[in-house]
Design a protein around this motif. Sequence first.
Motif, PDB file in Angstrom:
ATOM      1  N   TYR A 465       0.997  -1.231  -0.003  1.00  0.00           N
ATOM      2  CA  TYR A 465      -0.149  -0.015  -0.208  1.00  0.00           C
ATOM      3  C   TYR A 465       0.896   1.218  -0.078  1.00  0.00           C
ATOM      4  CZ  TYR A 465      -3.500   3.386   1.805  1.00  0.00           C
ATOM      5  OH  TYR A 465      -4.412   4.472   1.936  1.00  0.00           O
ATOM      6  N   GLU A 466       0.869   2.077  -1.153  1.00  0.00           N
ATOM      7  CA  GLU A 466       1.522   3.352  -1.136  1.00  0.00           C
ATOM      8  C   GLU A 466       0.571   4.415  -1.102  1.00  0.00           C
ATOM      9  OE1 GLU A 466       4.656   3.630  -0.639  1.00  0.00           O
ATOM     10  OE2 GLU A 466       5.623   1.521  -0.759  1.00  0.00           O
ATOM     11  N   PRO A 467       0.273   5.207  -0.289  1.00  0.00           N
ATOM     12  CA  PRO A 467      -0.474   6.357  -0.503  1.00  0.00           C
ATOM     13  C   PRO A 467       0.085   7.297  -1.149  1.00  0.00           C
ATOM     14  CG  PRO A 467       0.164   6.194   1.744  1.00  0.00           C
ATOM     15  CD  PRO A 467       0.731   4.908   1.266  1.00  0.00           C
ATOM     16  N   ASP A 468      -0.587   8.215  -1.995  1.00  0.00           N
ATOM     17  CA  ASP A 468      -0.020   9.398  -2.652  1.00  0.00           C
ATOM     18  C   ASP A 468       0.447  10.577  -1.594  1.00  0.00           C
ATOM     19  OD1 ASP A 468       0.607  10.740  -4.741  1.00  0.00           O
ATOM     20  OD2 ASP A 468      -1.096  11.990  -4.714  1.00  0.00           O
ATOM     21  N   ASP A 469      -0.156  10.672  -0.506  1.00  0.00           N
ATOM     22  CA  ASP A 469      -0.012  11.473   0.538  1.00  0.00           C
ATOM     23  C   ASP A 469       0.324  10.709   1.975  1.00  0.00           C
ATOM     24  OD1 ASP A 469       0.125  13.895   1.871  1.00  0.00           O
ATOM     25  OD2 ASP A 469      -1.580  14.722   1.201  1.00  0.00           O
ATOM     26  N   GLN A 470       0.293  11.534   2.936  1.00  0.00           N
ATOM     27  CA  GLN A 470       0.681  10.775   4.102  1.00  0.00           C
ATOM     28  C   GLN A 470      -0.350   9.952   4.686  1.00  0.00           C
ATOM     29  OE1 GLN A 470       2.011  13.355   7.470  1.00  0.00           O
ATOM     30  NE2 GLN A 470       1.947  15.027   6.167  1.00  0.00           N
ATOM     31  N   VAL A 471      -1.675  10.104   4.005  1.00  0.00           N
ATOM     32  CA  VAL A 471      -2.905   8.931   4.361  1.00  0.00           C
ATOM     33  C   VAL A 471      -3.506   8.861   3.057  1.00  0.00           C
ATOM     34  CG1 VAL A 471      -2.958   9.357   7.052  1.00  0.00           C
ATOM     35  CG2 VAL A 471      -4.225  10.962   5.388  1.00  0.00           C
ATOM     36  N   GLY A 472      -4.116   8.066   2.993  1.00  0.00           N
ATOM     37  CA  GLY A 472      -4.858   7.712   1.487  1.00  0.00           C
ATOM     38  C   GLY A 472      -6.278   7.221   1.720  1.00  0.00           C
ATOM     39  N   GLY A 473      -6.939   7.041   0.453  1.00  0.00           N
ATOM     40  CA  GLY A 473      -8.225   6.581   0.557  1.00  0.00           C
ATOM     41  C   GLY A 473      -8.267   5.078   0.293  1.00  0.00           C
ATOM     42  N   ASP A 474      -7.248   4.465  -0.345  1.00  0.00           N
ATOM     43  CA  ASP A 474      -7.188   3.242  -0.554  1.00  0.00           C
ATOM     44  C   ASP A 474      -7.336   2.018   0.580  1.00  0.00           C
ATOM     45  OD1 ASP A 474      -6.901   3.684  -3.229  1.00  0.00           O
ATOM     46  OD2 ASP A 474      -5.216   2.600  -3.879  1.00  0.00           O
ATOM     47  N   PHE A 475      -7.983   0.839   0.368  1.00  0.00           N
ATOM     48  CA  PHE A 475      -7.959   0.028   1.641  1.00  0.00           C
ATOM     49  C   PHE A 475      -8.119  -1.249   1.052  1.00  0.00           C
ATOM     50  CE2 PHE A 475     -12.252   1.128   0.626  1.00  0.00           C
ATOM     51  CZ  PHE A 475     -13.329  -0.046   0.747  1.00  0.00           C
TER      52      PHE A 475
END
Length: 681
Positions: A465-475
């Motif tokens: 899992y590699e978020p585009d920002d510090q946190v992301g919307g993928d799960f």
Amino acid sequence: MRLSSAFRQLLALSLLLSAAALAAQSFDLDRGREPVVSLDGLWRFHPGDSPVHNGSPDWAEPGFDDSSWPLISGARNWSVQGYPDMSGYAWYRFAVVIPAGDQPTSLLLAPILTGFRIYVDGRELGGAGNMPPSMTPNPSISFHLFPLSAAGSSMPRTVHVALRIWHSPLWATYMGGGPYQAGSLAGDPALLSAELEHLTVARHVVFVDQYTYSIASGLIGIAILWLFLIRPVEREYLYFAILVLAQSADCILFIVKEIWAVPAVPIYDMADGALNSIIMGANLFFISRILHAPIGKRARILIVLLCISPFCASLYWPRWASAPESAALQLSLLLPAIIYPIYLLLRRAFQGNKDARLLLLPILAASGYYAFDNLAMLLSQAGLVRRPRFMDTPLSLPPFAFHIQVLLDLVFLLAMLIFLIRRFTLARQREERLASEFEAAREIQQVLLPDHLDQCPGFNVESIYEPDDQVGGDFFQQIADGHGGMLIVVGDVSGKGLPAAMIVSVLVGAIRAEAAHGVDPAALLSSLNQRMIGRAHGGFVTCLAAHINADGQLVASNAGHLPPYLNGQELNLGGSLPLGLLDKVDYDLVSLQLSTGDRLVLLSDGVAEAQSRSGELFGFDRTRALSLQSAASIAREAQRFGQQDDITVVTVEFTGAPCEGDLSAELAAFTAASSPRSSTA
């Protein structure tokens, strides 16, 4: 021992002689004067130009009889001595008596507007400024040194000095012709050279406030521009940097014009008008930005007016308008951009805005005085009122003096710095608070990711899992069902950042809660859809749920997510609407049988939507070609190509290893229960 009487008398005489030798030196105010004479007396004056014979003006000749010419002071302009509004040519004549001696003499001439030529005994020595046929006068307000006589005269003699002056008709209504001020001298060249140096230094000191402000505003403007480059989202830094850099450039332009008389006046008028338009425009957008008061269509109108105003400043040069009319038109075009920011500040200040209250008085003082100064100037040019003396007299602030406008600009600059430092400090505190919140959200997301307790024998699962920002919307979730099988859920929340991460936490909790009651993918998606109704705030969630039992039987349901890849080929799972859009959506089930060694890849759209600098998408063909590689390799390739969104990759390899428990009965019951709405791929 006592001294003899004769010795005492001799000692007294010696002391008296010594005292006489130490008597104070006397100074003679007559013979000890410096060989310099002031020329601030009465000169002969005649309007018009001289006839020319044999290439030389008659009025420059030493033998010309000027006794019929009137006398006026050579220390003041002719407009205040009976010749108001007079333009064109005029001549001055005076004589200087030079005593006998071997020393040369020179003439130090006070500044003259707008152009002149000087003649000594009929011979032209030089001059300053432009003369016709050039109609663009270049004013010179510096003192000029000219040789008056050479050495070697054994007899006293008289030299005749003539000045041919041309005064521009463009300025005659508000600026007098002839000598600009007192201070003309004749005498010893060395003394006059020293005096010229002193006058030059004094002239420079007059503009020390302009020097100071140009340097201070220039350095501050560069620093603020650097802050904008660091934080480009905060455009108020850009507007303020443009404002103060334009002020610095305008100060430099004014100093160069006043001291060195460059550039030519029309160019100066245009450049000064353009810089003032930039200052007003930057101030307008700065105030609008910091007060969160969009000006909409008004901005276009104000910018158009500001762009036109510099051209109006020079309308009097081609004689399309008089100087007062040209200045009035320019000021009328600038006034809307001056008044509107003040109106915004007043309105927001009454509403309790702290930023508006901090900036109101400095901006009102600086902008208001600028408008008043220009209004007084044009009224003076029109001859309606006399310009107040205090506006041209610097305030004495030892060891220097400051013009009122510069002093108000310094106060304005100080207020702006205080405001920006306060704003930057608040922004940093807000960023630190958000950073801590993001860090907490990131830790929460890490806790929500599957761990070793969710592993199941018989399956090799790799996830990244590699978020585009510090946190992301993928799960994604990987949950063992307790019977040798596992449930895998992959999804993507529309949007990014903290809001998307909060929805992710809700969804992960709901997935785990629903998984405790059953592993039917379609039922899971229906339940998640109900939970998302009214919580997506206009967004949606794509989701893919799949259950694989111990024997390799796969049952999957898709809610608008990318289809998975099986052994490098895309699986057609159909698809329904994403979660959170409509209530009571039915989700289809698709089932298939996995063989030992089969490899299933589930991923988010962050892989296919990776984008290079040239704008090329990573695309589905590259994604399909990479689907046989590891999850880490797929994510790494997408990142290297150009990550634009969160990237999630889950690979599942069915090894066929035996699992604990006999799940044939449960599998048959599950297949029978779901068969009416399932299809086989």
